[in-house]
Design a protein around this motif. Structure first.
Motif, PDB file in Angstrom:
ATOM      1  N   THR B  14      40.472   1.443 -86.992  1.00 54.58           N
ATOM      2  CA  THR B  14      40.771   2.777 -86.478  1.00 54.58           C
ATOM      3  C   THR B  14      39.487   3.601 -86.420  1.00 54.58           C
ATOM      4  O   THR B  14      38.651   3.520 -87.344  1.00 54.58           O
ATOM      5  CB  THR B  14      41.800   3.478 -87.387  1.00 54.58           C
ATOM      6  OG1 THR B  14      42.997   2.673 -87.426  1.00 54.58           O
ATOM      7  CG2 THR B  14      42.138   4.860 -86.877  1.00 54.58           C
ATOM      8  N   LEU B  15      39.331   4.383 -85.351  1.00 52.20           N
ATOM      9  CA  LEU B  15      38.154   5.232 -85.224  1.00 52.20           C
ATOM     10  C   LEU B  15      37.992   6.097 -86.477  1.00 52.20           C
ATOM     11  O   LEU B  15      38.953   6.683 -86.981  1.00 52.20           O
ATOM     12  CB  LEU B  15      38.272   6.128 -83.995  1.00 52.20           C
ATOM     13  CG  LEU B  15      38.057   5.446 -82.635  1.00 52.20           C
ATOM     14  CD1 LEU B  15      38.356   6.404 -81.496  1.00 52.20           C
ATOM     15  CD2 LEU B  15      36.638   4.911 -82.513  1.00 52.20           C
ATOM     16  N   GLU B  84      32.746   4.081 -84.718  1.00 51.63           N
ATOM     17  CA  GLU B  84      32.815   4.874 -83.496  1.00 51.63           C
ATOM     18  C   GLU B  84      33.110   3.955 -82.302  1.00 51.63           C
ATOM     19  O   GLU B  84      32.951   2.732 -82.408  1.00 51.63           O
ATOM     20  CB  GLU B  84      31.484   5.616 -83.284  1.00 51.63           C
ATOM     21  CG  GLU B  84      31.173   6.606 -84.392  1.00 51.63           C
ATOM     22  CD  GLU B  84      29.970   7.485 -84.081  1.00 51.63           C
ATOM     23  OE1 GLU B  84      29.439   7.417 -82.941  1.00 51.63           O
ATOM     24  OE2 GLU B  84      29.582   8.276 -84.972  1.00 51.63           O
ATOM     25  N   ALA B  85      33.503   4.552 -81.205  1.00 52.39           N
ATOM     26  CA  ALA B  85      33.911   3.760 -80.029  1.00 52.39           C
ATOM     27  C   ALA B  85      32.774   2.855 -79.543  1.00 52.39           C
ATOM     28  O   ALA B  85      33.009   1.735 -79.089  1.00 52.39           O
ATOM     29  CB  ALA B  85      34.370   4.694 -78.910  1.00 52.39           C
ATOM     30  N   VAL B  88      32.186  -1.090 -80.607  1.00 57.69           N
ATOM     31  CA  VAL B  88      32.968  -2.232 -80.133  1.00 57.69           C
ATOM     32  C   VAL B  88      32.029  -3.335 -79.650  1.00 57.69           C
ATOM     33  O   VAL B  88      31.059  -3.080 -78.930  1.00 57.69           O
ATOM     34  CB  VAL B  88      33.907  -1.798 -78.988  1.00 57.69           C
ATOM     35  CG1 VAL B  88      34.446  -2.993 -78.227  1.00 57.69           C
ATOM     36  CG2 VAL B  88      35.049  -0.949 -79.551  1.00 57.69           C
ATOM     37  N   GLU B 110      37.129  -4.424 -82.686  1.00 59.46           N
ATOM     38  CA  GLU B 110      37.838  -3.672 -81.659  1.00 59.46           C
ATOM     39  C   GLU B 110      38.462  -2.439 -82.288  1.00 59.46           C
ATOM     40  O   GLU B 110      38.656  -2.377 -83.507  1.00 59.46           O
ATOM     41  CB  GLU B 110      38.920  -4.545 -81.014  1.00 59.46           C
ATOM     42  CG  GLU B 110      39.994  -5.005 -81.992  1.00 59.46           C
ATOM     43  CD  GLU B 110      41.070  -5.843 -81.323  1.00 59.46           C
ATOM     44  OE1 GLU B 110      40.806  -6.481 -80.300  1.00 59.46           O
ATOM     45  OE2 GLU B 110      42.207  -5.850 -81.855  1.00 59.46           O
ATOM     46  N   ILE B 111      38.767  -1.488 -81.436  1.00 60.93           N
ATOM     47  CA  ILE B 111      39.388  -0.248 -81.913  1.00 60.93           C
ATOM     48  C   ILE B 111      40.897  -0.442 -81.908  1.00 60.93           C
ATOM     49  O   ILE B 111      41.490  -0.887 -80.902  1.00 60.93           O
ATOM     50  CB  ILE B 111      38.993   0.945 -81.036  1.00 60.93           C
ATOM     51  CG1 ILE B 111      37.465   1.087 -81.013  1.00 60.93           C
ATOM     52  CG2 ILE B 111      39.666   2.231 -81.552  1.00 60.93           C
ATOM     53  CD1 ILE B 111      36.820   1.275 -82.368  1.00 60.93           C
ATOM     54  N   LYS B 112      41.510  -0.107 -83.035  1.00 62.83           N
ATOM     55  CA  LYS B 112      42.955  -0.268 -83.170  1.00 62.83           C
ATOM     56  C   LYS B 112      43.694   0.805 -82.377  1.00 62.83           C
ATOM     57  O   LYS B 112      43.261   1.969 -82.354  1.00 62.83           O
ATOM     58  CB  LYS B 112      43.309  -0.155 -84.663  1.00 62.83           C
ATOM     59  CG  LYS B 112      44.595  -0.832 -85.052  1.00 62.83           C
ATOM     60  CD  LYS B 112      44.906  -0.547 -86.503  1.00 62.83           C
ATOM     61  CE  LYS B 112      44.004  -1.279 -87.453  1.00 62.83           C
ATOM     62  NZ  LYS B 112      44.407  -1.053 -88.859  1.00 62.83           N
TER      63      LYS B 112
END
Lengths: 116, 112
Positions: B14-15, B84-85, B88, B110-112
């Motif tokens: 999560t971010l 942070e995004a 990735v 990866e971002i959840k």
């Protein structure tokens, strides 16, 4: 700024040959060991070979030993990889990189595809 | 060859949350000169890898300080304090102590 630009990739038949080149700029090329690393499509990273700053010392992965030859020309700031007896499992993006034990710069890569 | 084993291979985060990647080697990575040649690389989608950390814990110029490396001998960790995004991508550890130098299998963040 440091730049490494590869060229020479393409499609080649099994058993064929290809010569990759890398032109370096933005640093004193003759001061650095240089290497080639490859990445098969969708896969991880694999060392191929490295060469010392004076060209006196080279090392090869077992998978390419006897088929690939690394060389450099400090007058031209260039690094080459001569690839002979190519096989399908040599298909990969080939990266020119600066350094060996601790690589600090990568080129953008050149794709080599070995297929009939 | 020295085998480098990363875990996990997939890391949904999560971010703003922390993330941690483990890298274990089949032999000690302490070289005869006393240095430990363990590096971490980030490969963003469609890009070449770039080095984040060298010799276990030294962060490269321009690498955000939310990235940190630690460990010794055969057991190493890359930590991101707050994801942070732009983080990735796939993260690889690499040993430069024993030829043929080797990489871990890669950990996909990866971002959840």
């Amino acid at each position: 700024q440091v730049q490494l630009v590869e060229s020479g990739g393409g499609l080649v038949k099994p058993g064929g040959s290809l010569r990759l080149s890398c032109t370096a700029s933005g640093f004193t090329f003759s001061d650095y060991y240089m290497s080639w690393i490859r990445q098969a499509p969708g896969k991880g990273l694999e060392w191929v070979s490295f060469i010392s700053s004076s060209s006196s010392y080279t090392m090869y992965a077992d998978s390419v030993k006897g088929r690939f030859t690394i060389s450099r020309d400090s007058a031209k700031n260039s690094l080459d990889l001569q690839m002979n007896s190519l096989r399908a499992d040599d298909t990969a993006v080939y990266y020119c990189v600066r350094g060996t034990r601790s690589i600090d710069r990568w080129g953008q890569g050149t794709l080599v595809t070995v297929s009939s | 060859d020295v085998v480098m084993t990363q875990s996990p291979l997939s890391l949904p985060v999560t971010l703003g949350q922390p993330a941690s990647i483990s890298c274990r080697s089949s032999q000690s990575l302490v070289y005869s000169d006393g240095n430990t040649y363990l590096n971490w690389f980030q490969q963003r989608p469609g890009q070449s890898p770039r080095r984040l950390i060298y010799e276990v814990s030294n962060r490269d110029p321009g690498v955000p300080d939310r990235f940190s490396g630690s460990g010794s001998g055969t057991d190493f960790t890359l930590k991101i304090s707050r994801v942070e995004a732009e983080d990735v991508g796939v993260y690889y550890c690499m040993q430069g102590t024993h030829w043929s130098y080797t990489f871990g299998q890669g950990t996909k963040l990866e971002i959840k």
